[in-house]
Design a protein around this motif. Structure first.
Motif, short mmCIF file in Angstrom:
data_model
loop_
_atom_site.label_atom_id
_atom_site.label_comp_id
_atom_site.label_asym_id
_atom_site.label_seq_id
_atom_site.Cartn_x
_atom_site.Cartn_y
_atom_site.Cartn_z
N UNK A 45 -87.30 63.37 52.06
CA UNK A 45 -87.61 63.76 50.70
C UNK A 45 -86.66 64.77 50.11
N UNK A 46 -85.57 65.09 50.81
CA UNK A 46 -84.60 66.06 50.33
C UNK A 46 -83.27 65.36 50.02
N UNK A 47 -82.60 65.82 48.96
CA UNK A 47 -81.29 65.33 48.59
C UNK A 47 -80.25 66.41 48.78
N UNK A 48 -79.03 66.13 48.38
CA UNK A 48 -77.92 67.06 48.58
C UNK A 48 -77.25 67.35 47.24
N UNK A 49 -77.18 68.63 46.89
CA UNK A 49 -76.38 69.05 45.74
C UNK A 49 -74.94 69.15 46.21
N UNK A 50 -74.15 68.15 45.91
CA UNK A 50 -72.83 67.99 46.52
C UNK A 50 -71.84 69.03 46.02
#
Length: 498
Positions: free
Chosen positions: A377-382
């Motif tokens: 459920x977590x994404x990445x702020x690239x």
């Protein structure tokens, strides 16, 4: 309004691709083929302009042009092909596919007929215990020599090539290829640069000023794209030019990845004495305050034919593998500098909250770089460096697609032969179309894949097969493509807790 700008930018690029695909292959006007290809994007843009971006495309509006237009494009190209004469001999109806060995050869005038004395000289180039010559057929673009192979393909080609060069000099390229019935035949294609000096050839190949200019323009567009990724507005950028500097964190590693790939092509081609141009970077006009890659990659144009399938394979695989070896540390470093953020369903393809699960390969690198902080459920702020790595990974995936003159198409051609490469390319097109139905964001790349011709230019010796080591490396490269393109399986995601 931005959708119209994107459509205007894409239109001339699509026109150039269509022009390269259909020129000298059909009498159908290029503009008509281009119009059919651009029709789906025009329909979808008009719908979005009328009903707004919040209103999703109805399934019929999306599917109908996406399916019908490629079929109509193929029909137009086929309908415009010149008809064969009724006097065509039975051997000419075997539907052998001989592709000219260089673009310049396509544009050259038909070869002048050889006289009786020259035909006798040509027949003497084929020893009966090497290749038993039976018939010589004249075509507008080549002279076909058909018979029976009496020895191993590599020895036959080398022997006959020496004989042809001794008899005719550099007047012809000698192609050795298999028909769709599996019968090896030779073809003599006129060399359009037979009278050109070595200095003239080098001058035509190495346009340093043009290559440098294209690189500097691409450096500018990718740097502006990097500034936009960081979140700097156009007003801030215009008021303070020093804000361009942070954009280099995106542009420099991305151009390094593309440069390593293309210069690998260039140097491996030089090793096999294949004349090519310098790598030409392709800038993509940026739209301020909107995300743009800043570039469409780079191209290296061949100026002379590829000698054999071994060279065809090495040029293709070295470029992709070398760039991938550079992408892994850049991507790992960039992901380690990125932050983990909550991932909403609407942000699956948002560059500011990237879902690593869209790629099996990206998921593994992200888990190694971020560790336990990356959870389900977590994404990445690239970070811009990570964005450059992701874009580089995407470029490698596109190049490894087993279609036509892409690196993947060259690899399949070299490993399995041209006939199998055509079949694999068509299957890839269909799979890309099905993938676009699931993820509409990829429709533009699907259209580009359908525009690329399935038939790859043959090597001069297109019959001699590769060794086992190269066959294994080719299968490994295609496996890497699958790992990059396919999303993370649920079972693996549960095991990794992402």
């Amino acid at each position: 309004m931005k959708l119209w700008l994107i459509l205007i930018i894409i239109s001339p690029i699509a026109y150039l691709i269509v022009q390269q695909s259909v020129k000298n292959k059909t009498t159908t006007p290029v503009w008509l083929c281009w119009l059919v290809i651009m029709l789906p994007s025009c329909i979808w843009t008009i719908w979005t302009y009328i009903f707004g971006q919040d209103q999703p495309l109805p399934l019929p509006v999306f599917l109908f042009p996406l399916i019908v237009c490629p079929l109509l494009y193929g029909w137009l190209v086929q309908r415009g092909k010149p008809k064969k004469s009724n006097l065509t001999s039975t051997s000419e109806k075997e539907q052998e596919t001989v592709v000219p060995v260089a673009e310049s050869a396509i544009e050259s005038p038909p070869p002048r007929p050889i006289d009786r004395q020259e035909e006798t000289t040509l027949r003497n180039c084929f020893p009966w215990n090497v290749y038993y010559l039976q018939t010589i057929d004249y075509r507008p673009q080549a002279i076909f020599c058909r018979g029976k192979l009496k020895t191993i393909p590599e020895d036959a080609y080398n022997k006959i090539k020496r004989n042809v060069e001794k008899a005719f000099g550099d007047r012809f390229f000698l192609i050795f290829q298999e028909s769709f019935r599996g019968k090896p035949f030779f073809a003599l294609v006129p060399n359009p640069e037979a009278k050109a000096t070595a200095q003239e050839k080098v001058k035509n190949d190495r346009r340093f000023g043009f290559a440098l200019t294209m690189f500097l323009i691409t450096l500018l567009t990718t740097t502006v794209a990097g500034v936009n990724i960081i979140g700097t507005s156009s007003e801030e950028l215009l008021s303070d030019p020093q804000l361009f500097v942070p954009g280099l964190l995106y542009s420099l590693p991305l151009l390094l990845i593309i440069g390593v790939q293309k210069f690998s092509h260039y140097f491996v081609a030089a090793y096999y004495k294949i004349r090519t141009t310098l790598p030409y970077f392709i800038p993509f006009p940026f739209l301020l305050d909107s995300f743009s890659l800043g570039t469409l990659g780079a191209i290296v144009q061949r100026r002379s034919p590829i000698p054999h399938r071994k060279a065809l394979f090495d040029v293709a695989v070295v470029g992709s593998i070398s760039s991938l070896l550079l992408i892994v540390p850049i991507l790992y470093w960039g992901l380690s500098l990125s932050t983990v953020v909550p991932l909403e369903e609407s942000s699956t393809f948002d560059i500011q909250a990237q879902d690593p699960r869209v790629s099996f390969f990206l998921s593994l690198v992200a888990k190694l770089a971020l560790g336990s902080s990356l959870e389900a459920g977590m994404g990445i702020d690239l970070h811009p460096l990570a964005t450059a790595g992701c874009v580089g990974l995407f470029i490698v995936a596109i190049n490894l697609m087993p279609i036509g003159q892409l690196d993947g198409g060259h690899i399949v051609h070299a490993v399995f032969g041209q006939k199998m490469a055509i079949a694999v390319g068509q299957i890839t097109r269909i799979l890309a179309l099905l993938f676009a139905l699931i993820h509409p964001y990829f429709w533009i790349w699907t259209i580009i894949l359908w525009l690329i011709p399935l038939i790859d230019q043959p090597a001069l010796n297109d019959v001699t097969e590769l060794d086992n080591r190269r066959d294994f490396c080719g299968l490994l490269a295609l496996a890497l493509l699958i790992v990059i393109v396919l999303p993370l399986p649920g079972a693996v995601g549960t095991w990794l807790n992402i």
